[in-house]
Design an enzyme around this catalytic site. Structure first.
Site, mmCIF file in Angstrom:
data_model
loop_
_atom_site.group_PDB
_atom_site.id
_atom_site.type_symbol
_atom_site.label_atom_id
_atom_site.label_comp_id
_atom_site.label_asym_id
_atom_site.label_seq_id
_atom_site.Cartn_x
_atom_site.Cartn_y
_atom_site.Cartn_z
ATOM 1 N N GLU A 281 0.846 -1.215 0.000
ATOM 2 C CA GLU A 281 0.000 0.000 0.000
ATOM 3 C C GLU A 281 0.875 1.256 0.000
ATOM 4 O O GLU A 281 0.802 2.077 0.916
ATOM 5 C CB GLU A 281 -0.883 0.020 1.262
ATOM 6 C CG GLU A 281 -1.799 -1.164 1.423
ATOM 7 C CD GLU A 281 -2.429 -1.248 2.824
ATOM 8 O OE1 GLU A 281 -2.044 -0.461 3.719
ATOM 9 O OE2 GLU A 281 -3.295 -2.105 3.017
ATOM 10 N N PRO A 282 1.710 1.435 -1.008
ATOM 11 C CA PRO A 282 2.585 2.615 -0.987
ATOM 12 C C PRO A 282 1.823 3.900 -1.289
ATOM 13 O O PRO A 282 0.917 3.923 -2.126
ATOM 14 C CB PRO A 282 3.591 2.316 -2.104
ATOM 15 C CG PRO A 282 2.868 1.412 -3.046
ATOM 16 C CD PRO A 282 1.897 0.611 -2.211
ATOM 17 N N ARG A 284 3.430 7.693 -0.188
ATOM 18 C CA ARG A 284 4.510 8.673 -0.384
ATOM 19 C C ARG A 284 5.516 8.247 -1.458
ATOM 20 O O ARG A 284 5.920 9.065 -2.282
ATOM 21 C CB ARG A 284 5.256 8.848 0.950
ATOM 22 C CG ARG A 284 6.273 9.972 0.950
ATOM 23 C CD ARG A 284 7.158 9.913 2.210
ATOM 24 N NE ARG A 284 6.380 9.764 3.415
ATOM 25 C CZ ARG A 284 5.886 10.779 4.136
ATOM 26 N NH1 ARG A 284 6.135 12.021 3.774
ATOM 27 N NH2 ARG A 284 5.171 10.537 5.213
ATOM 28 N N ARG A 329 2.973 20.273 5.810
ATOM 29 C CA ARG A 329 3.988 19.387 6.398
ATOM 30 C C ARG A 329 5.007 20.129 7.262
ATOM 31 O O ARG A 329 5.334 19.657 8.356
ATOM 32 C CB ARG A 329 4.696 18.560 5.323
ATOM 33 C CG ARG A 329 3.746 17.629 4.553
ATOM 34 C CD ARG A 329 4.487 16.687 3.598
ATOM 35 N NE ARG A 329 5.270 15.718 4.328
ATOM 36 C CZ ARG A 329 6.576 15.764 4.498
ATOM 37 N NH1 ARG A 329 7.281 16.730 3.948
ATOM 38 N NH2 ARG A 329 7.189 14.843 5.214
ATOM 39 N N CYS A 359 -1.767 34.069 9.087
ATOM 40 C CA CYS A 359 -1.536 34.715 10.387
ATOM 41 C C CYS A 359 -1.272 33.694 11.479
ATOM 42 O O CYS A 359 -2.108 33.460 12.357
ATOM 43 C CB CYS A 359 -2.733 35.586 10.745
ATOM 44 S SG CYS A 359 -3.058 36.771 9.453
ATOM 45 N N TYR A 387 1.208 14.067 0.616
ATOM 46 C CA TYR A 387 0.771 14.711 1.861
ATOM 47 C C TYR A 387 0.938 16.221 1.771
ATOM 48 O O TYR A 387 1.367 16.880 2.722
ATOM 49 C CB TYR A 387 1.511 14.111 3.066
ATOM 50 C CG TYR A 387 1.315 12.615 3.144
ATOM 51 C CD1 TYR A 387 0.065 12.095 3.486
ATOM 52 C CD2 TYR A 387 2.329 11.729 2.822
ATOM 53 C CE1 TYR A 387 -0.147 10.734 3.507
ATOM 54 C CE2 TYR A 387 2.122 10.353 2.840
ATOM 55 C CZ TYR A 387 0.883 9.868 3.186
ATOM 56 O OH TYR A 387 0.661 8.519 3.196
HETATM 57 C C1 LIG Z 1 -1.014 6.164 5.028
HETATM 58 C C2 LIG Z 1 -1.126 4.701 4.820
HETATM 59 C C3 LIG Z 1 -0.374 4.069 3.827
HETATM 60 C C4 LIG Z 1 0.635 4.788 2.975
HETATM 61 O O1 LIG Z 1 1.731 5.222 3.708
HETATM 62 P P1 LIG Z 1 2.997 5.886 2.989
HETATM 63 O O2 LIG Z 1 3.936 6.174 4.086
HETATM 64 O O3 LIG Z 1 2.520 7.102 2.296
HETATM 65 O O4 LIG Z 1 3.523 4.881 2.010
HETATM 66 C C5 LIG Z 1 -0.576 2.715 3.630
HETATM 67 N N1 LIG Z 1 -1.451 2.014 4.391
HETATM 68 C C6 LIG Z 1 -2.180 2.598 5.362
HETATM 69 C C7 LIG Z 1 -3.118 1.786 6.155
HETATM 70 C C8 LIG Z 1 -2.035 3.950 5.612
HETATM 71 O O5 LIG Z 1 -2.748 4.527 6.592
#
Ligand SMILES: *Cc1c(COP(=O)(O)O)cnc(C)c1O
Length: 432
Positions: A281-282, A284, A329, A359, A387
């Site tokens: 689940e990438p 970033r 960020r 502000c 993000y």
């Molecule tokens: C945010 C998130 C990701 C992705 O994380 P990255 O650090 O952006 O790769 C994957 N799985 C779950 C459950 C998340 O909450």
């Protein structure tokens, strides 16, 4: 001078380019603040994962909270990705792009009943369940809708904080996931409850992780659990190792996705689990290095000369038209993001705090940065693909930035600058 991050965002002579387009020209054409993305960079980041997984049963689910703009979702959908979502809103975004629900996994600690109902109605691939209470509610919601919810339990593997202190979501004592000691009991319960079908196991141990060690530790814990769960007669069809791989903002040197996945596959194969469907689940690491936030310098505000008070020694401020509402960020995580002038000036740089118009003293994009800029110049915050836009707000009644996608010499406007009327269109005056 080379820049950190993507090779597709680079100098050509004195000008910063994103693929075949000058960033300053994009800013002049579309206005600022402006997010610009390299499509080639996104697809190259994905290809690094894909190369390592060739010939394996797998699904890469882009975690769209990193950047959920429709054209970004579309880019990954066309490249074969599934999606990891964390809200009903993200589900509707994916559906609006035409993503098949069968490629969507639904994560998050606080799914509501309505979100569960909608996800069941469209038939998402899997719910990544984060607590026993959620398991119970999902069972009731599914049973009363006459549906079956496919479930995976998100395990908190409690990977060693001593060796990996930067990991923020895979440790006991944070809100995410089911403690790994409680996992087996929860799987036994899931197998009994009506309306549920166990299909997998998952974890997600943190973000901006720059070495493979914690992933391997988490993997070992999950494989131990799979063996224990299957010994009790519950089949685990897929193994989802979440996201979290870091990118280069400055001088970080994370492994490539390909190298990381290969080292995980070696361990998986060595332990005899090579037949399982693998999921990642990438977020970033697919989009972070692909984007820049372009902003115009509004004013330079030189610091006062030191007047005897050392604390009053002058800071120089570079006030730009992008702010914390556009890019949260730095204010939220004290994140360091590189800032460059979009056109090099051949003059000595000065040291500035780069700040926005909002502000709040927390409204800064970078502190103590060497820049040679004048009012009217454009600056770019690098590695702002993840993000960044997805966390933008309307604070100070500022409309959100426009976004463009660049591929080679082509550029497409993928989001209009948010018009000010829309910022209060849904509000109502009291009767007079
Ligand atoms: C945010 C998130 C990701 C992705 O994380 P990255 O650090 O952006 O790769 C994957 N799985 C779950 C459950 C998340 O909450």
């Amino acid at each position: 001078m080379t820049l950190p991050g993507s090779p597709h965002i680079a100098w050509r002579g004195d000008d910063l380019f994103i693929e075949g387009r000058s960033v300053a020209q994009l800013a002049r054409a579309h206005g600022t603040p402006l997010y610009a993305y390299s499509k080639t960079s996104m697809l190259a980041a994905l290809a690094s994962y894909q190369r390592a997984l060739v010939g394996r049963d797998h699904l890469i689910c882009y975690a769209m909270k990193a950047n959920s703009t429709l054209a970004v979702i579309q880019t990954f959908a066309q490249a074969g990705c599934g999606f990891d979502i964390v809200s009903g809103g993200e589900l509707e975004r994916a559906l609006a792009v035409g993503v098949a629900a069968s490629k969507i996994v639904f994560s998050g600690v606080g799914k509501t009943r309505a979100e569960m109902q909608r996800a069941l109605e469209v038939g998402v691939m899997c719910f990544n369940v984060e607590s026993e209470a959620e398991l119970d509610l999902l069972s009731r919601v599914a049973a009363s809708a006459g549906k079956t919810a496919r479930v995976s339990l998100r395990i908190n593997p409690d990977v060693d904080a001593g060796t990996h202190p930067y990991i923020s979501t895979g440790l006991k004592g944070n809100k995410f996931g089911i403690a790994h000691q409680d996992a087996l009991a929860n799987y036994l319960r899931a197998a009994e409850l009506p309306g549920l079908e166990v299909v997998g196991i998952d974890c997600h141990i943190g973000s901006q992780i720059t070495d493979a060690g914690p992933y391997l530790d988490a993997l070992d814990r999950l494989l131990d659990l799979i063996e224990a769960i299957e010994a009790r007669g519950i089949a685990i069809r897929h193994l989802d190792l979440g996201g979290g791989l870091g990118i280069t903002y400055n001088d970080e040197a994370p492994p490539s996705a390909e190298a990381l996945v290969k080292s995980l596959l070696d361990r998986i194969d060595a332990r005899g689990h090579g037949h399982r469907k693998l999921m990642f689940e990438p977020g970033r690491s697919l989009v972070g290095n692909a984007g820049v936030l372009v902003s115009e310098v509004l004013y330079l505000k030189p610091g006062r000369e030191p007047d005897g008070d050392p604390a009053g020694a002058g800071k120089n401020f570079c006030i730009v038209d992008a702010a914390m509402n556009d890019l949260m960020r730095p204010a939220m995580y004290q994140a360091w993001m590189k800032i460059v002038a979009c056109r090099a000036r051949h003059e000595p740089p000065m040291r500035f705090d780069v700040v926005g118009p909002v502000c709040e003293s927390g409204d800064w994009l970078g502190k103590d940065r060497e820049l040679a800029v004048h009012a009217g110049d454009f600056v770019a915050v690098l590695s702002a693909g993840a993000y960044s836009m997805s966390m933008a707000s309307n604070y100070n009644t500022r409309g959100r930035a426009a976004e463009v996608m660049v591929s080679g010499d082509q550029v497409w406007l993928i989001r209009d600058r948010e018009p000010v009327e829309s910022l209060f269109a849904g509000e109502h005056l009291l009767p007079s």
